[in-house]
Design an enzyme around this catalytic site. Sequence first.
Site, short mmCIF file in Angstrom:
data_model
loop_
_atom_site.label_atom_id
_atom_site.label_comp_id
_atom_site.label_asym_id
_atom_site.label_seq_id
_atom_site.Cartn_x
_atom_site.Cartn_y
_atom_site.Cartn_z
N GLY A 11 0.79 -1.23 0.00
CA GLY A 11 0.00 0.00 0.00
C GLY A 11 0.82 1.28 0.00
N ASN A 13 1.74 2.98 -2.62
CA ASN A 13 1.12 3.91 -3.58
C ASN A 13 -0.17 4.48 -3.02
OD1 ASN A 13 2.50 4.10 -6.38
ND2 ASN A 13 2.76 1.97 -5.72
N LYS A 92 -6.22 -8.94 -8.45
CA LYS A 92 -7.29 -9.72 -9.07
C LYS A 92 -7.73 -9.03 -10.36
CE LYS A 92 -8.05 -12.68 -5.70
NZ LYS A 92 -7.93 -14.10 -5.91
N LEU A 93 -8.35 -9.82 -11.24
CA LEU A 93 -8.97 -9.19 -12.41
C LEU A 93 -10.22 -8.46 -11.94
CD1 LEU A 93 -8.64 -11.94 -15.15
CD2 LEU A 93 -7.40 -9.77 -15.01
N ASN A 108 -4.62 1.99 -13.81
CA ASN A 108 -3.70 1.10 -13.10
C ASN A 108 -2.27 1.62 -13.22
OD1 ASN A 108 -2.78 -1.29 -11.75
ND2 ASN A 108 -2.20 -2.16 -13.73
N HIS A 110 1.76 0.19 -13.25
CA HIS A 110 2.56 -1.04 -13.37
C HIS A 110 4.04 -0.67 -13.26
CE1 HIS A 110 3.40 -5.15 -14.49
NE2 HIS A 110 4.34 -4.68 -15.31
N ASP A 151 -2.75 -5.73 -17.31
CA ASP A 151 -1.73 -4.83 -17.87
C ASP A 151 -1.84 -4.54 -19.36
OD1 ASP A 151 -0.60 -4.93 -15.29
OD2 ASP A 151 0.59 -6.69 -15.80
N GLU A 180 6.82 5.93 -9.03
CA GLU A 180 5.38 5.69 -8.88
C GLU A 180 4.74 6.72 -7.95
OE1 GLU A 180 4.62 1.03 -9.53
OE2 GLU A 180 5.36 1.51 -7.54
#
Length: 206
Positions: A11, A13, A92-93, A108, A110, A151, A180
């Site tokens: 966590g 970010n 998760k998706l 998102n 990455h 992604d 990030e």
Amino acid sequence: MNICVFASGTGTNFKALILSEKRKKIKSSISLLITNNSYCGAVQTAVKYGIKYKVINRTLYPDIPETSYDKLFLSAVEEQSIDFILLAGYMKLLSSQLLKVFRNRIINIHPALLPSFGGKGMYGVNVHRAVIESGVKVSGITIHYADEKYDEGKIIFQKCCAVSNDDDEFSLMQKIRKLEHKYYPEIVKKFEEKKIIISKNKVIVN
Ligand code: GRF
């Protein structure tokens, strides 16, 4: 605007986003955390900063059909009048109903330069290990729209950093985390200011 963050892990970010709200670098409120893991660091951060959180995990809802389970995500964000969603290490998706309603409102981050080093299994230190083992000389971050695959959504922003000869996966992870924490809030600001425009297959950030 109200933001919901989805996170499953440490966590950092999530915390950087909360701090950017507190320092008025973004105007939106981080109003909700959704996680599949009640023991993750992100939940502790939510508690520390008084942010509502909801754990949604199949094991907590063993008896409901898939469509009802899928709807839990949409109901949770609608209850808090969420305007957009940030994924920050969510493992998760995404629910298909959520994706349908929030199309182009889910982002998102990455920890590598997509489309390389992404997809299933490419998370956490695995990504950085694969980068180091490949011998590439640059890595970086990718901020992109989320879709039904891991992604693969349209790329909004990338920033690179050098992979030095003496980097290992852990030192590279530290470098990337700094990027990030700096750029995710900046892109949120662009999103708030409606400076992110989708034009055919490309995303233009003004
Ligand atoms: C970050 O590297 C992010 O890019 C990826 O998952 C990681 C989450 O890290 N999607 P943290 O939990 O925010 O520290």
